[in-house]
Design a protein around this motif. Sequence first.
Motif, PDB file in Angstrom:
ATOM      1  N   CYS A  45      41.892 -33.640 -87.411  1.00  0.00           N
ATOM      2  CA  CYS A  45      41.456 -33.099 -86.128  1.00  0.00           C
ATOM      3  C   CYS A  45      42.004 -34.050 -85.063  1.00  0.00           C
ATOM      4  N   LEU A  46      42.736 -33.520 -84.103  1.00  0.00           N
ATOM      5  CA  LEU A  46      43.437 -34.347 -83.122  1.00  0.00           C
ATOM      6  C   LEU A  46      43.027 -34.017 -81.699  1.00  0.00           C
ATOM      7  N   SER A  47      43.125 -35.023 -80.853  1.00  0.00           N
ATOM      8  CA  SER A  47      43.098 -34.832 -79.405  1.00  0.00           C
ATOM      9  C   SER A  47      44.336 -35.538 -78.882  1.00  0.00           C
ATOM     10  N   ILE A  48      45.100 -34.848 -78.056  1.00  0.00           N
ATOM     11  CA  ILE A  48      46.342 -35.405 -77.519  1.00  0.00           C
ATOM     12  C   ILE A  48      46.333 -35.230 -76.016  1.00  0.00           C
ATOM     13  N   ALA A  49      46.601 -36.308 -75.308  1.00  0.00           N
ATOM     14  CA  ALA A  49      46.738 -36.244 -73.860  1.00  0.00           C
ATOM     15  C   ALA A  49      48.100 -36.827 -73.514  1.00  0.00           C
ATOM     16  N   THR A  50      48.876 -36.089 -72.741  1.00  0.00           N
ATOM     17  CA  THR A  50      50.202 -36.566 -72.362  1.00  0.00           C
ATOM     18  C   THR A  50      50.292 -36.726 -70.852  1.00  0.00           C
ATOM     19  N   ASN A  51      51.079 -37.706 -70.459  1.00  0.00           N
ATOM     20  CA  ASN A  51      51.341 -37.979 -69.048  1.00  0.00           C
ATOM     21  C   ASN A  51      50.069 -38.162 -68.230  1.00  0.00           C
ATOM     22  N   VAL A  52      49.123 -38.914 -68.805  1.00  0.00           N
ATOM     23  CA  VAL A  52      47.865 -39.232 -68.149  1.00  0.00           C
ATOM     24  C   VAL A  52      48.111 -40.391 -67.190  1.00  0.00           C
ATOM     25  N   GLU A  53      47.473 -40.355 -66.028  1.00  0.00           N
ATOM     26  CA  GLU A  53      47.637 -41.455 -65.079  1.00  0.00           C
ATOM     27  C   GLU A  53      47.106 -42.749 -65.656  1.00  0.00           C
ATOM     28  N   SER A  54      47.839 -43.837 -65.414  1.00  0.00           N
ATOM     29  CA  SER A  54      47.461 -45.159 -65.898  1.00  0.00           C
ATOM     30  C   SER A  54      47.786 -46.175 -64.810  1.00  0.00           C
ATOM     31  N   LYS A  55      46.816 -47.000 -64.485  1.00  0.00           N
ATOM     32  CA  LYS A  55      47.057 -48.043 -63.477  1.00  0.00           C
ATOM     33  C   LYS A  55      48.124 -49.017 -63.944  1.00  0.00           C
ATOM     34  N   ARG A  56      48.089 -49.361 -65.226  1.00  0.00           N
ATOM     35  CA  ARG A  56      49.007 -50.364 -65.768  1.00  0.00           C
ATOM     36  C   ARG A  56      50.408 -49.822 -66.024  1.00  0.00           C
ATOM     37  N   MET A  57      50.491 -48.556 -66.488  1.00  0.00           N
ATOM     38  CA  MET A  57      51.773 -48.013 -66.921  1.00  0.00           C
ATOM     39  C   MET A  57      52.327 -46.916 -66.016  1.00  0.00           C
ATOM     40  N   GLY A  58      51.549 -46.467 -65.060  1.00  0.00           N
ATOM     41  CA  GLY A  58      51.959 -45.314 -64.262  1.00  0.00           C
ATOM     42  C   GLY A  58      51.515 -44.034 -64.952  1.00  0.00           C
ATOM     43  N   LYS A  59      52.137 -43.727 -66.077  1.00  0.00           N
ATOM     44  CA  LYS A  59      51.766 -42.593 -66.930  1.00  0.00           C
ATOM     45  C   LYS A  59      51.743 -43.073 -68.373  1.00  0.00           C
ATOM     46  N   LYS A  60      50.878 -42.446 -69.176  1.00  0.00           N
ATOM     47  CA  LYS A  60      50.774 -42.809 -70.584  1.00  0.00           C
ATOM     48  C   LYS A  60      50.329 -41.592 -71.377  1.00  0.00           C
ATOM     49  N   ASP A  61      50.445 -41.701 -72.706  1.00  0.00           N
ATOM     50  CA  ASP A  61      49.920 -40.698 -73.626  1.00  0.00           C
ATOM     51  C   ASP A  61      48.799 -41.343 -74.439  1.00  0.00           C
ATOM     52  N   ILE A  62      47.901 -40.506 -74.938  1.00  0.00           N
ATOM     53  CA  ILE A  62      46.794 -40.958 -75.783  1.00  0.00           C
ATOM     54  C   ILE A  62      46.677 -39.988 -76.960  1.00  0.00           C
ATOM     55  N   VAL A  63      46.445 -40.527 -78.156  1.00  0.00           N
ATOM     56  CA  VAL A  63      46.233 -39.697 -79.346  1.00  0.00           C
ATOM     57  C   VAL A  63      44.957 -40.165 -80.031  1.00  0.00           C
ATOM     58  N   LYS A  64      44.064 -39.212 -80.346  1.00  0.00           N
ATOM     59  CA  LYS A  64      42.858 -39.492 -81.130  1.00  0.00           C
ATOM     60  C   LYS A  64      42.997 -38.760 -82.454  1.00  0.00           C
ATOM     61  N   ILE A  65      42.780 -39.482 -83.537  1.00  0.00           N
ATOM     62  CA  ILE A  65      42.886 -38.902 -84.876  1.00  0.00           C
ATOM     63  C   ILE A  65      41.553 -39.141 -85.587  1.00  0.00           C
ATOM     64  N   GLU A  66      40.870 -38.059 -85.900  1.00  0.00           N
ATOM     65  CA  GLU A  66      39.581 -38.195 -86.572  1.00  0.00           C
ATOM     66  C   GLU A  66      39.755 -38.478 -88.056  1.00  0.00           C
ATOM     67  N   ASN A  67      38.856 -39.306 -88.579  1.00  0.00           N
ATOM     68  CA  ASN A  67      38.755 -39.598 -90.012  1.00  0.00           C
ATOM     69  C   ASN A  67      40.026 -40.180 -90.625  1.00  0.00           C
ATOM     70  N   ARG A  68      40.758 -40.954 -89.836  1.00  0.00           N
ATOM     71  CA  ARG A  68      41.949 -41.619 -90.377  1.00  0.00           C
ATOM     72  C   ARG A  68      42.148 -42.953 -89.664  1.00  0.00           C
ATOM     73  N   GLU A  69      42.303 -44.010 -90.458  1.00  0.00           N
ATOM     74  CA  GLU A  69      42.656 -45.317 -89.923  1.00  0.00           C
ATOM     75  C   GLU A  69      44.092 -45.605 -90.336  1.00  0.00           C
ATOM     76  N   LEU A  70      44.880 -46.107 -89.407  1.00  0.00           N
ATOM     77  CA  LEU A  70      46.306 -46.294 -89.645  1.00  0.00           C
ATOM     78  C   LEU A  70      46.578 -47.513 -90.515  1.00  0.00           C
ATOM     79  N   ARG A  71      47.602 -47.383 -91.359  1.00  0.00           N
ATOM     80  CA  ARG A  71      48.070 -48.492 -92.187  1.00  0.00           C
ATOM     81  C   ARG A  71      49.023 -49.361 -91.351  1.00  0.00           C
ATOM     82  N   THR A  72      49.226 -50.591 -91.785  1.00  0.00           N
ATOM     83  CA  THR A  72      50.088 -51.535 -91.063  1.00  0.00           C
ATOM     84  C   THR A  72      51.483 -50.964 -90.843  1.00  0.00           C
TER      85      THR A  72
END
Length: 155
Positions: A45-72
């Motif tokens: 189950c995903l949530s994806i936000a693209t080209n979101v305003e960011s004070k630090r970067m100007g624009k950024k993307d965000i991804v939320k992934i439920e029930n999964r932790e990323l490997r190295t």
Amino acid sequence: MSTKDPSRGLLVSPIRNGTVIDHITAGEALNVLRILGITGSTPECLSIATNVESKRMGKKDIVKIENRELRTEEVDRIALLAPQAKINIIREYKVVEKKGVEIPEVLRGVVRCPNPGCITNTNEPVESTFEVLPKGLHCLYCDWLIKDDIANHII
């Protein structure tokens, strides 16, 4: 303030358990999903936000992934596309770990060499190995240098 107040923008629900990848380089969220092997037919189950305003970067993307932790090794791949990314591990709606990504000095088995004559592209049991340089990725077997479009070479 009501959650239906248009001045608050689109609200995305928090996740109970999983990973939030924040500060992704704007426009790279879909490439991040691709290198993680997440498609419309995978169970996440995903949530994806693209080209979101960011004070630090100007624009950024965000991804939320439920029930999964990323490997190295997955985090290493993300670092190539989004060197400023932050990985947040969520458990029971709380951030339990927050870390930045780091591009390793050497990448093994992460990038496919674009040189068809490279030994890593033959039937030999040789894993691709690239040195990370300021000007690009340098294949340690054939000296090929990848300068552009790194996302398309990530395995």
